[in-house]
Design a protein around this motif. Structure first.
Motif: not given
Ligand code: 5GP
Length: 185
Positions: A116-131
């Motif tokens: 079973r597969t689950v994908f964890v997504a960021p709220p936005s690309i900007d949030a991901l870049t900042a993290r």
């Protein structure tokens, strides 16, 4: 009864590590597979616990001896899932979590149809870049490689059985646990 294989993926920096640590604390029947990698350890990472850190030559030997359930090159390093510990635990009834990249997910889907597969997504690309920048564990070139990989991973979110947006960690932990235990997310 055999345990299930639960595969967690999502872009680098999305907070999969924290999310997984929290669900492992909440459910003692879950076991997280320890991957092998040729990447250098980050400060604080422990060999055999966070990863099994291998040379390129030793990783290659593992591939050639069919010791890996799946493996991939990600952002310039090799990563793979040692097969035996995973298969042994599943046969003994433990639910096993893999935290792997998209290429690995596709291989596992082919070889273990019940995964079973689950994908964890960021709220936005900007949030991901900042993290990724705030984490400070990668230099600028490595961050750029990881963001490029993130773009193609996000496009593949639709392939997964479940998508969880990691905006509020408490909400995300609750959603992941509910989905693991069979509720639809
Ligand atoms: P990191 O270097 O940040 O620890 O991991 C980079 C990427 O490699 C992450 O997307 C992580 O999910 C993935 N990864 C970690 N272990 C494995 C593995 O065993 N197989 C595959 N295919 N990817 C992995």
């Amino acid at each position: 009864m055999a345990g299930s294989l639960i595969v967690v993926a999502g872009p680098s920096g999305v907070g999969k590590g924290t999310l997984i640590r929290r669900v492992l604390e909440a459910d003692p029947n879950l076991w997280l597979s320890v991957s092998a990698t040729t990447r250098q350890p980050r400060p604080g990472e422990v060999d055999g616990q966070d990863y099994v850190f291998l040379s390129d030559a030793d990783f290659k030997k593992l591939v050639e001896s069919n010791g890996l359930l799946e493996w991939a090159e990600f952002a310039g390093n090799y990563y793979g899932t040692p097969a035996l510990p995973v298969l042994n635990r599943i046969s003994r009834g433990t639910d096993v979590l893999l935290e792997i990249d998209l290429q690995g997910v596709r291989q596992v889907r082919e070889s273990m149809a019940s995964a079973r597969t689950v994908f964890v997504a960021p709220p936005s690309i900007d949030a991901l870049t900042a993290r990724l920048e705030a984490r400070g564990t990668e230099d600028r070139a490595a961050i750029a490689r990881r963001l490029a990989a993130a773009q193609s991973e996000l496009e593949a979110a639709g392939e997964f059985d479940c998508v969880i947006v990691n905006d509020d960690i408490e909400v995300a932990v609750g959603q992941l646990l509910a989905w693991i235990h069979g509720d639809s997310a």
